[in-house]
Design an enzyme around this catalytic site. Structure first.
Site, PDB file in Angstrom:
ATOM      1  CG  ASP B 298      45.874  60.817  20.771  1.00 24.01           C
ATOM      2  OD1 ASP B 298      45.393  61.959  20.595  1.00 24.01           O
ATOM      3  OD2 ASP B 298      45.328  59.938  21.472  1.00 24.01           O
ATOM      4  CG  ASP B 430      33.525  58.716  19.994  1.00 24.67           C
ATOM      5  OD1 ASP B 430      34.355  57.805  20.112  1.00 24.67           O
ATOM      6  OD2 ASP B 430      33.831  59.908  19.858  1.00 24.67           O
ATOM      7  CG  ASP B 543      39.719  58.381  17.103  1.00 24.11           C
ATOM      8  OD1 ASP B 543      40.737  58.978  16.700  1.00 24.11           O
ATOM      9  OD2 ASP B 543      38.982  58.827  18.002  1.00 24.11           O
ATOM     10  NE  ARG B 602      43.420  60.677  16.391  1.00 29.00           N
ATOM     11  CZ  ARG B 602      43.306  60.616  17.720  1.00 29.00           C
ATOM     12  NH1 ARG B 602      42.403  61.358  18.346  1.00 29.00           N
ATOM     13  NH2 ARG B 602      44.054  59.798  18.416  1.00 29.00           N
ATOM     14  CG  ASP B 618      40.732  64.586  19.309  1.00 30.32           C
ATOM     15  OD1 ASP B 618      39.923  64.249  18.421  1.00 30.32           O
ATOM     16  OD2 ASP B 618      41.217  63.785  20.126  1.00 30.32           O
ATOM     17  CG  HIS B 676      33.185  64.636  16.871  1.00 31.61           C
ATOM     18  ND1 HIS B 676      32.309  63.866  17.601  1.00 31.61           N
ATOM     19  CD2 HIS B 676      34.427  64.147  17.136  1.00 31.61           C
ATOM     20  CE1 HIS B 676      33.000  62.957  18.271  1.00 31.61           C
ATOM     21  NE2 HIS B 676      34.288  63.105  18.004  1.00 31.61           N
TER      22      HIS B 676
END
Lengths: 459, 944
Positions: B298, B430, B543, B602, B618, B676
């Site tokens: 991440d 979300d 996610d 993701r 992201d 998004h």
């Protein structure tokens, strides 16, 4: 092919409660007002004039006209629109892409004639509900408008009062200032001999003093903060200075008592600065030579000072009354000052988590219900409605900064109501708040109720 | 509200500040370089040279299906076992494991869809130096050389690929630790140690490490003597038994276990794949820099043009030159680094060398020999499966934001789309929709009536996605947590307790998705009765499944955490794959196996294409990120993952109206089309930027909807054949060198070429139109252009340069409605783009758009459309399937046509009718008005 829908004649009951039926024939989806363009069995010219087609190509589920005018009753044209009569309610145009899409859009169900969707005709019910709510709105508007007249009247009187008071205060202030100015001249001549000697002494003292002062300011700030919680009560107190950040000399977000004094003195006369520079820690004594020079000047000065109502000029309240009056008179309270009554008032709304507080022309804030400090959601900015109704939206900005985000701001939408209340708050975007606020001050002169209702019951 | 979030955030930051440096743009120091990763730096220190491995040909065994032979490391005398398989479909599998490991080494399960079927391999020649095996055909050979060990795959006299030709095969055998206190005590006899033991055991191992190492060297000296000259004793290197990164210690109870192997590709200058990296399509030389890293992480505000690891990993590399396309699939789920080095090989032939390094597991590599790009896709699909056929609506437009605040907000946004006449199919929620980040729950204040909300969307034939992340709040009143805990489904820490880390809910546990029992249970949580407030139009978003652990090393899980018998180290890159697998399974089960799932993930791995869509994580509202969305999705498509998209508008930061419009225009032509935005950014629904921009966005979204039949067809093909939906140009023009490095334009299927505008204030783009002798038609103006040229295209804000290949037929639905479901029965318009010979071909696929009935009951229509000799006809490609469709053909546009005298329609029932037409001599477009035949029947249109 099942979708080929040629001209479909509409049978419409112009029922409006009487039961009398009048048959109207026009292609599906065409409003009455355009009926004349669709003459039966005559070639049809697209409404934009782009081409002419046989009459049987109207509503044949194929788009021939660039403007979509040949398919008012099918979804064939990407830019077409369909007219629902919605007898009993309000007629409407919908994009032709909503014809037979399985979703009931027209309350008279006419948009779903071949989709298998089961739609109920809800026009009557909707019409009834709308009439009811219009009726209620009309009553509110009527009463609200009456209240507004009252508000305008009061505002006018209030403005006059304030203007008078200000003129009076400004007059007396001017007199005093002249007197002080005279004294200053006297003092300055007397001062010259001592100035040099004194400056030497002052310089060394200055450095020491700065340290002490900083220490003290801190303490005072803390004390001042304790006082800042007072409600706005119509009076201008030291505590309230805190909300006028534009007057805050060191921009630390608060105005300490020390700062108030400094501002008071500097705005009236620098004459008193040396005297009031430090009230608790005194300067070490001058050497004798300097002292004798000073003594001469001071004795002279003290004598004259006795004549000046020092307390008045220097009184923070006096200064702030003047400033406040000036400011209040300068505000844009609407075309007839109908919003003046909101000034120095605050309105609260309690939600599950927070208490929101709107103080019109001042600030918006939010306080957690269960402990925690208040957050500034914005300070009065300006009227921000669209051109034709500028006074329907208030904008408050430069609130507390958001973590990794912008400064908080609040948009307040004003709607007509008998009461002055905050009806809802939301945060549509992070740190951008939206508040709904009703007030009689935005109520427009009502059209007669009949007129209102009539406008909505067209066939 | 913001206040509350802010406080939580501050709190979080405060809590985490001990572990994390303050969050800004990518903090590279949070992530390891090869030098900071002990195994990578050990392996990379080894330079090309003579391999220490020798194949013991006397141990060679050949069965029908495979060959085995032992490899001996001359230095340490450790034996490895090499297994060679010739797989059906022109592939070779090479497996290398320790012959007798002290404990089993991890072999990746569940990624291969089946045990790959083998083909007969025969020995063609053999002597004491080498064995030559036939790989079928006349001249396909595999040569196994004994000393030093290497493999060469030959076609005739030509070497296609060599293994270990640079001698970088390295296999750190598992071993018993020798530098532990207890070992020291037993090997160093002396009562002194007994006394010290009690003191040391209370200290941490790091304290004693240095002392231990010294002792160790002494001991080695002794052992060397006793073992004689047989084996050269290896000296432990730093980081073999434990490693510290920042404040995180990685205890390595199993010691060193890494593996490495090199591959040489003579004649190759272009290599692709090994996503996910924010880098160009063509892989770069990694000499002098870090290798490409594959380790699901991440990464906060990732940087562009960088080999750093990102959220997902697919260890598949493709090589391509004008003669041949090949693929390497390195089946290993541990942290992996890939070095790419291109240059001149011997005799000035270009060559690319690739080296793979993984932290644990075994060498299990599939060599896909092509030779055409399509063959490689087919080969890889035969191993890991194809893209799941998504519900049609998931190919439409998705509206997302962190976060839509409450039911009223959802309803207002839904209303907004209708008011501005912009279609959309999915609205997303979300993490804030949950009760305190407890997934499978709803915030009671904001979403008190989720079913009412979902019903409201259903009434408009629209759908919703809620987020369900794999980190589970540790809270004894949270059912999901208590169930997982009581069933023992959590991943364990090295000491055997439930592993806990920080994520959105605060302290969280991480279910062990590698456990099939756990996955089964997880899937059952999506049943309508279990997931309260869920309905059939609610789908899922996974996610943070790298997994993201805010206070873990590199923001992920400690490698010494335990998944049953295996360390997290072994399975790391598989975690996200399993999360999506279990979630998709849950969605299938809740409908009794009837409905196709839709799950966005993701993190991903090889094979993730079987479970849904991925997005590029992201990104940021910057022009560079818009550009990067193209190579990132192209790279994923090459390795099987077709359903890819980037956050339209950019997740972090705030896009200008121009950037947002351009992103919609590009996104409308990428497979997964979702806008998004980050919580801290201002709202950006399409109508918030003035009427002009609203109109531009509306137009882009509408173009997407008109092309949905084409997109759907591409995904049907992707599922059947494994061909990527979004393709680099070289895939279709493999001999045109000019296409090999292009990554600012792409193909959708074979027939649409897209060159999005990705520059600010652009006044024009230059698109390369490939294909000598081919023609391309601008889809907006129908202007015809020759292939094999760089075409300068002036652009305005409304331009989306898209071209249809001459020779293709594309079906569109031009009646754009508010959601794709509303367009189900609408008629088609055919765009027949003639090639220079006046021919064209295309297909049409129709089914119900959401169930498995196309598979289970053969309920679909698949037709071939063909234009040749002035006749356009529709014929059945799947006569044994059936589907009743109400759709018909409302218009046919023939591009590059000549004016006919008459047009007649013939249907199978013998009916013949004349069709009205219009011809535009300026554009050479012939438009047939309302031929009207049903889309599912045979017909022919004759132009005379």
């Amino acid at each position: 092919m099942s979708c080929a829908l040629l001209l479909l004649l509409m049978s419409l009951a112009l029922a409006m409660g009487t039961g009398a039926a009048v048959e109207i024939q026009r292609p599906r989806g065409v409003p009455l007002s355009s009926e004349q363009f669709y003459e039966e069995n005559k070639p049809f010219t697209c409404l934009d004039g782009s081409s002419t087609i046989p009459f049987d190509r109207i509503n044949d589920d194929y788009c021939d006209c660039r403007d979509g005018s040949d398919e008012p009753g099918t979804a064939a044209c990407p830019n077409g629109s369909f007219h629902c009569t919605n007898a009993g309610f309000r007629p409407a145009f919908i994009p032709s892409s909503r014809i037979n899409d399985g979703i009931c859009d027209c309350c008279d169900t006419t948009d779903e004639y071949n989709s298998g969707a089961t739609c109920q005709n809800t026009c009557r019910e909707m019409g009834r509900k709308e009439r009811e709510s219009l009726q209620i709105m009309a009553e509110i508007t009527k009463e609200g408008f009456m209240l507004k007249q009252q508000l305008i009247h009061e505002a006018k009187r209030g403005q006059e009062d304030k203007q008078g008071k200000l003129t009076e205060l400004q007059g007396s202030k001017k007199g005093l200032e002249e007197k002080v100015e005279a004294l200053r001249t006297v003092k300055e001549t007397a001062e010259d001999p001592e100035k040099e000697a004194k400056e030497r002494h002052l310089k060394s003292w200055e450095e020491q003093k700065e340290l002490i002062r900083m220490e003290k300011d801190k303490t005072r700030m803390a004390e001042a903060f304790l006082e800042l919680d007072d409600d706005a009560d119509g009076y201008v107190s030291v505590a309230e200075l805190q909300s006028h950040l534009e007057l805050d000399p060191d921009s630390d977000g608060s105005l300490t008592e020390t700062e108030t004094q400094v501002r008071c003195l500097s705005s009236s006369s620098t004459l008193f600065l040396p005297l009031k520079a430090d009230d608790e820690v005194s300067m070490p004594p001058y050497d004798t030579e300097t002292q004798s020079l000073i003594d001469g000047a001071y004795s002279h000065l003290f004598y004259n000072l006795g004549l000046v109502p020092q307390s008045l000029i220097c009184d923070p309240e006096f200064i702030w009354i003047c400033r406040n009056l000036e400011k209040e008179i300068g505000f844009d309270f609407g075309p007839s000052a109908e919003f003046a009554y909101l000034y120095s008032q605050c309105y609260e709304l309690s939600t599950s988590e927070y208490i929101y507080r709107l103080c019109p022309f001042n600030r918006v804030s939010q306080k957690p219900k269960f402990g925690g400090s208040e957050t500034n959601l914005g300070l009065w900015g300006q009227w921000a409605g669209p051109e034709d109704s500028l006074y329907s939206v208030m904008k408050y900005d430069h609130g507390q900064g958001c973590w990794q985000g912008p400064n908080r701001s609040t948009t307040v939408k004003l709607t007509c109501g008998k009461e002055t209340v905050v009806t809802s708050t939301s945060e549509p975007s992070r740190c951008e708040y939206l508040m709904e606020f009703t007030t009689p001050a935005v109520c427009q002169e009502p059209a007669s109720l009949d007129e209102v209702l009539q406008g909505h019951t067209e066939l | 509200m913001a206040n509350f979030i802010e406080r939580m955030c501050l709190y979080l930051v405060l809590v985490l500040s001990v572990f994390l440096s303050i969050i800004q743009a990518v903090d590279r120091s949070n992530f390891k370089t090869c030098d900071q990763s002990a195994f990578c730096s050990r392996q990379r220190a080894m330079k090309p040279g003579q391999s220490s491995y020798r194949a013991l040909l006397e141990t060679l065994e050949l069965s029908d299906s495979h060959l085995t032979v032992q490899l001996l490391n001359n230095n340490n005398k450790v034996l490895l076992l090499l297994e060679l398989y010739r797989l059906q479909g022109n592939m070779t599998r090479v497996k290398i494991n320790e012959l007798k490991p002290v404990k089993p080494r991890y072999e990746v399960p569940d990624v291969l869809i089946t045990d790959p079927p083998t083909e007969l391999m025969s020995v063609v020649a053999q002597d004491e130096h080498r064995v030559v095996l036939s790989l079928g055909g006349e001249d396909w050979r595999l040569i196994l050389s004994a000393q030093p060990f290497r493999l060469d795959i030959m076609e005739g006299p030509q070497v296609l690929l060599s293994l270990n030709s640079r001698g970088l095969l390295a296999f750190e055998q598992l071993r018993i630790r020798k530098d532990t206190i207890s070992h020291k005590i037993s090997s160093t006899v002396g009562s002194m140690w007994d006394k010290i033991k009690s003191v040391f055991s209370s200290k941490s191992q790091t304290d004693t490490k240095e002392a231990g190492e010294k002792e160790d060297t002494e001991k080695h000296d002794k052992e060397k003597v006793s073992e004689g000259e047989e084996a050269e004793e290896e000296v432990d290197q730093p980081g073999m038994w434990e490693e510290t990164f920042k404040t995180h210690a990685d205890t390595k109870p199993n010691g060193p276990s890494s593996i490495s192997l090199d591959f040489s590709l003579p004649g190759v200058e272009h290599v692709y794949g090994i996503p996910e990296h924010a880098d160009g399509l063509r892989l770069k030389n990694t000499d002098g820099g870090d290798p490409y890293r594959l380790y699901n992480l991440d990464v906060f505000q990732y940087e562009l043009f960088n080999p750093m690891a990102l959220y997902g990993a697919v260890p598949v590399l493709l090589s391509h030159n004008t003669h041949r396309t090949m693929g390497l699939f390195w089946l290993n789920a541990a942290e992996t680094w890939v070095d790419v080095s291109s240059g001149q090989g011997s005799s000035e032939v270009p060559q690319t060398d690739v080296r793979w390094i993984s932290e644990s597991g075994i060498i299990d590599v599939f060599i896909m020999l092509g030779p055409r790009p399509n063959d490689v896709f087919t080969q890889y699909a035969s191993l890991t499966g194809t893209q799941a056929f998504p519900p049609l609506s998931s190919l439409a437009y998705h509206q997302c934001r962190w976060n839509y605040n409450d039911q009223e907000d959802v309803s207002a946004v839904d209303q907004g789309f209708d008011e501005h006449d912009i279609p959309y199919d999915f609205i997303w929620l979300d993490i804030e929709h949950t009760d305190g980040k407890r997934y499978f729950t709803w915030d009671n204040n904001k979403f008190p009536q989720p079913k009412d909300m979902l019903q409201g969307l259903l009434d408009k034939r629209r759908k919703m996605v809620t987020i369900v992340d794999p980190h589970i709040k540790v809270d004894s009143s949270y059912k999901i947590h208590t169930e997982i805990r009581s069933r023992g489904y959590y991943i364990k820490n090295k000491d055997g307790g439930d592993y806990e880390g920080w994520c959105w809910p605060g302290n969280a546990g991480y279910p062990d998705f590698t456990n099939p029992e756990m996955r089964k249970w997880w899937a059952s949580m999506f049943a309508y009765g279990q997931y309260e407030g869920s309905m059939e139009n609610l789908y899922t978003w996974n996610d943070m499944n790298e997994p993201s652990v805010f206070n873990g090393p590199e923001v992920t899980m400690h490698k010494d955490a335990l998944h049953g018998p295996w360390e997290h180290r072994d399975v790391h890159n598989l975690y996200g794959f399993y999360v999506q697998m279990a979630t998709a399974e849950g969605q299938i089960q809740r409908s009794g196996g009837l409905e196709r799932p839709f799950v966005l993930t993701r993190a991903f791995f090889a094979g993730s294409q079987r479970y849904g869509a991925v997005w590029t994580g992201d990104n940021a509202a910057e022009w560079g990120h818009l550009k990067m969305s193209i190579p990132m999705c192209l790279s994923l498509g090459l390795v099987g993952i077709s359903f890819c998209g980037a956050d339209v508008g950019g997740f972090f930061k705030t896009p200008s109206a121009e950037l947002l419009v351009r992103w919609y225009q590009a996104g409308a032509y990428q497979p997964f089309f979702r806008a998004h935005a980050h919580l801290d950014t201002p709202r950006r629904e399409p109508w918030l930027f003035g009427p002009d921009n609203t109109a531009l966005i509306r137009e882009a979204v509408r173009q997407r909807y008109t092309l949905l039949p084409y997109w759907y067809l591409q995904f049907y093909h992707a599922q059947r054949t494994g061909q990527p939906v979004m393709r680099p140009l070289w895939v279709e023009y493999p001999e045109d060198i000019a296409t090999f490095s292009i990554d600012d334009e792409f193909l959708i299927g074979r027939d649409l070429l897209v060159h999005p505008v990705t520059d600010e204030r652009s006044s024009g783009v230059t698109a390369y139109l490939p294909g000598n002798g081919e023609v391309w038609y601008d889809v907006h103006t129908f202007q015809r252009h020759d292939g094999a040229q760089n075409l300068s295209i002036p652009v305005t804000m409304s331009s989306i340069p898209v071209f249809q290949r001459g020779g293709s037929i594309i079906c569109r639905k031009n009646r754009v409605r508010r959601s794709s479901s509303c367009m189900e029965n609408d008629p088609y318009t055919l765009y027949v783009a003639l090639d220079s010979q006046g021919n064209a071909e295309g297909e049409l696929y129709i089914d119900d758009g959401h169930t498995f009935k196309h598979e289970t009951d053969k309920q679909f229509i698949h037709r071939r459309l063909s234009f040749t000799a002035n006749s356009l006809s529709s014929s059945d490609l799947s006569p044994d399937s059936q589907f009743p469709s109400a759709s018909w053909v409302e218009q046919v546009n023939i591009l590059g046509a000549q004016k006919p005298d008459a047009v007649t329609l013939t249907t199978t029932d013998g009916g013949e009718s004349s069709v009205e037409f219009a011809f535009d001599p300026d554009t050479a477009v012939l438009t047939l008005r309302k031929p009207g035949m049903n889309a599912g029947v045979n017909w022919t249109l004759h132009l005379r």
